[in-house]
Design a protein around this motif. Structure first.
Motif, PDB file in Angstrom:
ATOM      1  N   GLY A 128      -0.276   9.580  -6.427  1.00 52.76           N
ATOM      2  CA  GLY A 128      -1.367   8.828  -5.821  1.00 52.76           C
ATOM      3  C   GLY A 128      -0.896   7.590  -5.092  1.00 52.76           C
ATOM      4  O   GLY A 128       0.044   7.631  -4.306  1.00 52.76           O
ATOM      5  N   GLY A 129      -1.558   6.474  -5.371  1.00 54.54           N
ATOM      6  CA  GLY A 129      -1.203   5.229  -4.724  1.00 54.54           C
ATOM      7  C   GLY A 129      -0.266   4.372  -5.544  1.00 54.54           C
ATOM      8  O   GLY A 129      -0.125   3.170  -5.275  1.00 54.54           O
ATOM      9  N   SER A 137       5.106  12.458  -5.688  1.00 57.51           N
ATOM     10  CA  SER A 137       4.122  11.433  -5.364  1.00 57.51           C
ATOM     11  C   SER A 137       3.062  11.365  -6.458  1.00 57.51           C
ATOM     12  O   SER A 137       2.618  12.399  -6.958  1.00 57.51           O
ATOM     13  CB  SER A 137       3.460  11.743  -4.022  1.00 57.51           C
ATOM     14  OG  SER A 137       2.522  10.758  -3.684  1.00 57.51           O
ATOM     15  N   ALA A 150       5.857   6.955  -4.857  1.00 56.64           N
ATOM     16  CA  ALA A 150       6.251   8.066  -3.993  1.00 56.64           C
ATOM     17  C   ALA A 150       7.765   8.074  -3.886  1.00 56.64           C
ATOM     18  O   ALA A 150       8.393   7.021  -3.755  1.00 56.64           O
ATOM     19  CB  ALA A 150       5.628   7.947  -2.610  1.00 56.64           C
ATOM     20  N   LYS A 175       3.762   5.586   2.575  1.00 63.39           N
ATOM     21  CA  LYS A 175       4.187   6.984   2.499  1.00 63.39           C
ATOM     22  C   LYS A 175       3.856   7.705   3.801  1.00 63.39           C
ATOM     23  O   LYS A 175       4.695   8.447   4.339  1.00 63.39           O
ATOM     24  CB  LYS A 175       3.518   7.676   1.313  1.00 63.39           C
ATOM     25  CG  LYS A 175       3.923   9.131   1.150  1.00 63.39           C
ATOM     26  CD  LYS A 175       3.325   9.736  -0.111  1.00 63.39           C
ATOM     27  CE  LYS A 175       1.812   9.873  -0.023  1.00 63.39           C
ATOM     28  NZ  LYS A 175       1.248  10.597  -1.180  1.00 63.39           N
ATOM     29  N   ARG A 176       2.657   7.479   4.332  1.00 61.29           N
ATOM     30  CA  ARG A 176       2.278   8.108   5.603  1.00 61.29           C
ATOM     31  C   ARG A 176       3.214   7.648   6.719  1.00 61.29           C
ATOM     32  O   ARG A 176       3.614   8.447   7.577  1.00 61.29           O
ATOM     33  CB  ARG A 176       0.826   7.766   5.962  1.00 61.29           C
ATOM     34  CG  ARG A 176      -0.213   8.478   5.120  1.00 61.29           C
ATOM     35  CD  ARG A 176      -1.601   8.364   5.745  1.00 61.29           C
ATOM     36  NE  ARG A 176      -2.042   6.976   5.828  1.00 61.29           N
ATOM     37  CZ  ARG A 176      -2.728   6.348   4.884  1.00 61.29           C
ATOM     38  NH1 ARG A 176      -3.060   7.000   3.770  1.00 61.29           N
ATOM     39  NH2 ARG A 176      -3.109   5.098   5.034  1.00 61.29           N
ATOM     40  N   ASP A 196       0.857  -1.188   0.000  1.00 58.87           N
ATOM     41  CA  ASP A 196       0.000   0.000   0.000  1.00 58.87           C
ATOM     42  C   ASP A 196       0.890   1.234   0.000  1.00 58.87           C
ATOM     43  O   ASP A 196       1.449   1.608   1.028  1.00 58.87           O
ATOM     44  CB  ASP A 196      -0.910  -0.012   1.235  1.00 58.87           C
ATOM     45  CG  ASP A 196      -1.961   1.092   1.223  1.00 58.87           C
ATOM     46  OD1 ASP A 196      -1.686   2.172   0.662  1.00 58.87           O
ATOM     47  OD2 ASP A 196      -3.047   0.873   1.785  1.00 58.87           O
ATOM     48  N   LYS A 227       0.236   4.452  -0.353  1.00 61.91           N
ATOM     49  CA  LYS A 227      -0.234   5.579   0.463  1.00 61.91           C
ATOM     50  C   LYS A 227       0.039   5.347   1.944  1.00 61.91           C
ATOM     51  O   LYS A 227       0.486   6.246   2.653  1.00 61.91           O
ATOM     52  CB  LYS A 227      -1.725   5.808   0.233  1.00 61.91           C
ATOM     53  CG  LYS A 227      -2.064   6.395  -1.142  1.00 61.91           C
ATOM     54  CD  LYS A 227      -3.551   6.684  -1.258  1.00 61.91           C
ATOM     55  CE  LYS A 227      -3.890   7.325  -2.602  1.00 61.91           C
ATOM     56  NZ  LYS A 227      -5.337   7.607  -2.726  1.00 61.91           N
TER      57      LYS A 227
END
Length: 224
Positions: free
Chosen positions: A150-151, A148, A154, A135-136, A130, A132
């Motif tokens: 989107g999904g 970045s 990144a 990245k978080r 995943d 996203k």
């Protein structure tokens, strides 16, 4: 060490590959031309199939791609995808004797001079489930997002002394891009160094406290 209260930008400072034969891996990396940029550590950690990452070299022109692929092949690498033209440029994929998958590519469509052995950039692409979420997680550790999409992808900002950039890509998409099955078990056989200290990301990639990579190659024993 917690990075929650500091404004310092955290970045990838070193990449250590875990290999079964330290001497053989050092010989290959020297012949391939990446020895100054990658650390090696002896390890017998179990690993099968796709290890979930690749190291990508960006070079100036097609003949330089061929030069790196040829040197790697002569040193015992297996060519997974022969160099070929594409919409984005020219490149190929190989697997080192230690199992690491490397990609060599250029955005140039034509040569503008004789081939060299110069590397413009090195990117460590982590294949994650995943993008996203990962990245978080890394932003929470103090890394700064540079680009970045989107999904899907990144990329994080690198410090001035960092020899390698860090980026995230969907695991199955990365495996497809490299021409290998996405399945794999066991150790990733890679350790990432950072001023953020020791931790593991959601996909099991291990980080440890480290300083910037020295300009000369570094090898470590498993007990180091």
């Amino acid at each position: 060490m917690s990075m929650a209260t500091t404004a310092t930008t955290v970045s990838l400072t070193s990449v250590t590959l875990e290999v079964a034969d330290l001497q053989a891996a050092h010989h290959f990396h020297t012949a391939f031309g990446v020895d100054p940029h990658i650390r090696l550590r002896a390890s017998e950690a179990h690993s099968t199939g796709f290890r979930g990452f690749t190291l990508a070299l960006t070079v100036a022109q097609p003949t330089t791609v061929d030069s790196f692929l040829g040197a790697a092949s002569d040193a015992g690498a297996t060519v997974l995808m022969p160099a070929a033209k594409s919409l984005w440029g020219y490149g190929g994929v190989l697997q080192a004797p230690d199992g690491t998958i490397w990609k060599i590519a250029t955005s140039a469509k034509k040569d503008t001079g004789p081939p060299t052995r110069e590397i413009d950039a090195i990117v460590l692409l982590l294949g994650v489930e995943d993008v996203k979420a990962s990245k978080r997680f890394y932003v929470g550790q103090g890394l700064t997002v540079a680009r970045s999409f989107g999904g899907k992808y990144a990329e994080f900002a690198s410090g001035e002394s960092s020899p390698v950039k860090l980026a995230l890509y969907k695991r199955r998409g990365l495996a497809k891009d490299l021409g290998v099955p996405a399945e794999g078990t066991g150790s990733h056989r890679i350790i990432l160094g950072s001023t953020a200290g020791s931790f593991a990301d959601p996909d099991g990639f291990a980080w440890e406290a480290a300083t910037s990579l020295a300009p000369t190659p570094s090898t470590e024993s498993a007990a180091a």
